[in-house]
Design a protein around this motif. Structure first.
Motif, PDB file in Angstrom:
ATOM      1  N   LEU A 299     -77.368  41.018 -41.211  1.00 14.97           N
ATOM      2  CA  LEU A 299     -76.165  41.455 -41.439  1.00 14.97           C
ATOM      3  C   LEU A 299     -75.279  40.718 -42.664  1.00 14.97           C
ATOM      4  O   LEU A 299     -74.408  41.251 -43.234  1.00 14.97           O
ATOM      5  CB  LEU A 299     -75.349  41.036 -40.159  1.00 14.97           C
ATOM      6  N   LEU A 300     -75.404  39.319 -42.693  1.00 17.58           N
ATOM      7  CA  LEU A 300     -74.835  38.749 -43.594  1.00 17.58           C
ATOM      8  C   LEU A 300     -75.359  39.221 -45.136  1.00 17.58           C
ATOM      9  O   LEU A 300     -74.331  39.354 -46.012  1.00 17.58           O
ATOM     10  CB  LEU A 300     -75.190  37.065 -43.735  1.00 17.58           C
ATOM     11  N   SER A 301     -76.511  39.601 -45.033  1.00 21.07           N
ATOM     12  CA  SER A 301     -76.949  40.107 -46.452  1.00 21.07           C
ATOM     13  C   SER A 301     -76.034  41.387 -46.723  1.00 21.07           C
ATOM     14  O   SER A 301     -75.723  41.583 -47.954  1.00 21.07           O
ATOM     15  CB  SER A 301     -78.236  40.407 -46.506  1.00 21.07           C
ATOM     16  N   LEU A 302     -76.185  42.280 -45.918  1.00 21.58           N
ATOM     17  CA  LEU A 302     -75.332  43.395 -46.114  1.00 21.58           C
ATOM     18  C   LEU A 302     -73.891  43.210 -46.191  1.00 21.58           C
ATOM     19  O   LEU A 302     -73.345  44.026 -47.182  1.00 21.58           O
ATOM     20  CB  LEU A 302     -75.595  44.465 -44.646  1.00 21.58           C
ATOM     21  N   LYS A 303     -73.325  42.175 -45.737  1.00 27.61           N
ATOM     22  CA  LYS A 303     -71.908  42.297 -45.967  1.00 27.61           C
ATOM     23  C   LYS A 303     -71.648  41.600 -47.398  1.00 27.61           C
ATOM     24  O   LYS A 303     -70.806  42.042 -48.119  1.00 27.61           O
ATOM     25  CB  LYS A 303     -71.466  41.102 -45.198  1.00 27.61           C
ATOM     26  N   LYS A 304     -72.703  41.017 -47.863  1.00 29.66           N
ATOM     27  CA  LYS A 304     -72.685  40.340 -49.374  1.00 29.66           C
ATOM     28  C   LYS A 304     -72.723  41.785 -50.405  1.00 29.66           C
ATOM     29  O   LYS A 304     -72.208  41.757 -51.434  1.00 29.66           O
ATOM     30  CB  LYS A 304     -73.621  39.181 -49.786  1.00 29.66           C
ATOM     31  N   GLN A 305     -73.448  42.603 -49.709  1.00 35.53           N
ATOM     32  CA  GLN A 305     -73.448  43.870 -50.575  1.00 35.53           C
ATOM     33  C   GLN A 305     -72.365  44.806 -50.412  1.00 35.53           C
ATOM     34  O   GLN A 305     -72.362  45.850 -51.141  1.00 35.53           O
ATOM     35  CB  GLN A 305     -74.889  44.625 -50.330  1.00 35.53           C
ATOM     36  N   GLY A 306     -71.536  44.532 -49.758  1.00 36.29           N
ATOM     37  CA  GLY A 306     -70.376  45.404 -49.484  1.00 36.29           C
ATOM     38  C   GLY A 306     -70.122  45.955 -48.335  1.00 36.29           C
ATOM     39  O   GLY A 306     -69.348  47.101 -48.316  1.00 36.29           O
ATOM     40  N   ALA A 307     -71.091  45.924 -47.266  1.00 38.32           N
ATOM     41  CA  ALA A 307     -70.853  46.633 -46.054  1.00 38.32           C
ATOM     42  C   ALA A 307     -69.664  46.265 -45.381  1.00 38.32           C
ATOM     43  O   ALA A 307     -69.180  45.314 -44.815  1.00 38.32           O
ATOM     44  CB  ALA A 307     -72.363  46.395 -45.015  1.00 38.32           C
ATOM     45  N   THR A 308     -68.860  47.482 -45.050  1.00 43.77           N
ATOM     46  CA  THR A 308     -67.683  47.365 -44.410  1.00 43.77           C
ATOM     47  C   THR A 308     -68.125  48.199 -43.058  1.00 43.77           C
ATOM     48  O   THR A 308     -67.158  48.027 -41.947  1.00 43.77           O
ATOM     49  CB  THR A 308     -66.408  47.981 -44.961  1.00 43.77           C
ATOM     50  N   SER A 309     -68.887  48.811 -42.825  1.00 40.04           N
ATOM     51  CA  SER A 309     -69.497  49.576 -41.624  1.00 40.04           C
ATOM     52  C   SER A 309     -70.779  49.357 -41.545  1.00 40.04           C
ATOM     53  O   SER A 309     -71.506  49.150 -42.431  1.00 40.04           O
ATOM     54  CB  SER A 309     -69.182  51.042 -41.902  1.00 40.04           C
ATOM     55  N   LEU A 310     -71.505  49.323 -40.234  1.00 39.42           N
ATOM     56  CA  LEU A 310     -72.878  49.054 -39.862  1.00 39.42           C
ATOM     57  C   LEU A 310     -73.330  50.188 -39.010  1.00 39.42           C
ATOM     58  O   LEU A 310     -72.782  50.629 -38.157  1.00 39.42           O
ATOM     59  CB  LEU A 310     -72.744  47.690 -39.297  1.00 39.42           C
TER      60      LEU A 310
END
Length: 530
Positions: free
Chosen positions: A223-234
């Motif tokens: 989750l933290l990795s995806l947030k760093k890549q710009g994820a605002t939705s999951l």
């Protein structure tokens, strides 16, 4: 099977039955002295076993009689109270702990030789330089050639105590002599997060296959990795996930809900309730969440879907979930075996139980898949049966139902092409994996310098490879399986399997998800939301 036909995978119920009986770890108030005091019912069973042991005219294995007796008793309780024999305990414990002690390889007995399909990322074998295609000739001086061992025996020879060493002699194509590797056995992770990557610039994707002790840590890292890549939705993919530890599901839900929101509560036979609430630690409370479920999503998967749905957080996408609302606790029986006994029921925040009825016995309970198939529910949302008496209302006024699984907010019908019975069977039995390994062995050098991006975007499985797969299956299964109606789908699976062997973590699902109708629906929903 000369003509391909599409079926719903009827074997799915068996797989679910094996995976969903771990519901959580709860405090159990009764002491052993109180639980196991002598009484006439227990004396009766003890006396019967003793009579058979000492007086019966022939020798009888009373251990097996006890096992049958225990299973018979549990069969009269509920479908998820189960007995775990002593010989199965280690494997079950490893699966739910999330790791085992070994050397970290997936192997295939190819031409009577143990051949490494792939090493587990960061595992003991990968660390010393063993690679896919290596053939293990001997272990600690003992030859492993000749095909005289079955897989279980080979696993026993490779596994051992943590930090002990295993000296392997390995043949590697192109090397003039055998290579020697001294591998130190260590804990090897059994991953419960199958894939984590970006579907679009804003939409991240995480697929979880079960809820083991290590799952939350894996999930949080992804989750933290995806947030760093710009994820605002999951997109949280829980399809086929049979469940696991309740508190792991609670920790994952906590990432999405604001403080003090009710996540789930359990109630035991005495009416005592144990409630779990969201805390301040959530890292995705502002993000949009899409939870993907299907008829195999059970237990802890349903806790997550139900908690988010009842709190008006995110969107549940897919088909009605399995319908398991019972919580089990493992209790040891003193001889190395154990029983997982249902000790409470869980309820979603609105107060609904999503446990299906088992009043007509276990056989009828597990035939629910056939009932859903025959009713047309897996293809048509209007065929889902709901009871007005089990209607509940969320804080924002949305109607949700109890009594048999989580009903999605957005329905996606079963894809009879990608999920047909033949493909499901071949994938689960390892035929795809073994065939791709043999194909890869013929020309491994061709892929050596191919980038992951080039492979994903440009590589194609040819008709000739599909024909080779048919020939392979004819030998292995002694059946004439011909892919006519779904040749393209077979190509997707073959490419995905090849990607996994070449590139490891997440590659398999990254290929298949490009042809996944439920993924497409989630992407559409996300785009419209933005």
């Amino acid at each position: 099977m000369s003509k391909s036909k599409t079926y719903f995978p009827l074997i799915i119920g068996v797989a679910i039955a094996a995976g969903i009986f771990i519901g959580g770890k709860l405090n159990f108030g009764d002491s052993s002295d109180r639980l196991f005091t002598s009484n006439s019912k227990k004396d009766k069973l003890n006396r019967l076993i003793d009579y058979i042991d000492y007086e019966y005219v022939e020798d009888v294995n009373t251990d097996s009689i006890v096992d049958v007796t225990v299973n018979g008793i549990l069969d009269n309780l509920d479908p998820h109270s189960v007995y775990i024999p002593k010989e199965n305990m280690q494997k079950v414990a490893e699966n739910m702990k999330g790791n085992f002690v070994g050397i970290g390889i997936n192997f295939y007995t190819f031409k009577d030789t143990i051949t490494v399909i792939k090493t587990i990322e960061n595992g003991p074998s990968a660390r010393v330089g063993i690679v896919g295609g290596d053939r293990i000739i001997s272990a600690n001086g003992e030859s492993l050639l000749g095909g005289g061992y079955n897989n279980d025996t080979l696993v026993d020879k490779l596994k051992g105590e943590r930090y002990t060493q295993l000296l392997l002699e390995v043949y590697r194509k192109g090397e003039p002599k055998l290579l020697t590797f001294n591998v130190t056995r260590d804990e090897v992770p059994i991953k419960s997060v199958d894939a984590a990557y970006m579907l679009t610039n804003q939409l991240g994707y995480i697929k979880i296959n079960r809820f083991a002790e290590s799952t939350y840590k894996e999930f949080k890292k992804a989750l933290l990795s995806l947030k760093k890549q710009g994820a605002t939705s999951l997109a949280l993919d829980l399809r086929g996930n049979p469940g696991g530890f309740l508190e792991v599901a609670v920790n994952i839900v906590d990432e999405f809900l604001e403080d003090d929101k009710l996540i789930v509560y359990t109630r035991n036979k005495k009416g005592k309730e144990d409630r779990s609430y969201a805390t301040k630690k959530g890292d995705f409370e502002k993000g949009q969440v899409y939870v993907m479920i299907d008829e195999s999503s059970a237990s802890a998967s349903e806790i997550i879907a139900g908690a988010l749905q009842d709190n008006d957080k995110g969107t549940i996408v897919g088909r009605r979930s399995y319908g398991k609302g019972l919580v089990q606790r493992e209790m040891k029986l003193g001889d190395g075996s154990a029983v997982r006994l249902t000790v409470s029921k869980y309820y979603t925040p609105t107060g609904r139980s999503i446990q299906r009825s088992y009043d007509n016995g276990n056989r009828d309970y597990y035939d629910d898949y056939s009932d859903r198939l025959n009713s047309g529910e897996l293809l048509d949302e209007s065929k889902i049966e709901v009871a007005d008496s089990l209607k509940f209302t969320t804080p924002k006024g949305n109607i949700v139902y109890g009594g048999g699984g989580i009903i999605p907010d957005v329905f996606v019908p079963y894809d009879t092409k990608m999920l047909n019975e033949t493909l499901t069977f071949l994938e689960k039995r390892g035929y795809l994996n073994n065939f791709i390994f043999e194909e890869l062995e013929k020309e491994r050098e061709v892929y050596k310098n191919m980038s992951k991006e080039d492979f994903f975007n440009n590589f194609k499985i040819t008709d000739e490879v599909v024909k080779s797969f048919e020939d392979f299956l004819k030998i292995k299964t002694r059946s004439n399986i011909v892919f006519v109606a779904y040749k393209e789908e077979v190509k997707y699976y073959l490419k995905a399997t090849l990607a996994e062997q070449l590139f490891g973590f997440g590659a398999y699902f990254k290929i298949l998800n490009k042809h996944d109708v439920m993924i497409d629906k989630v992407i559409d929903l996300s785009n419209n939301q933005n």
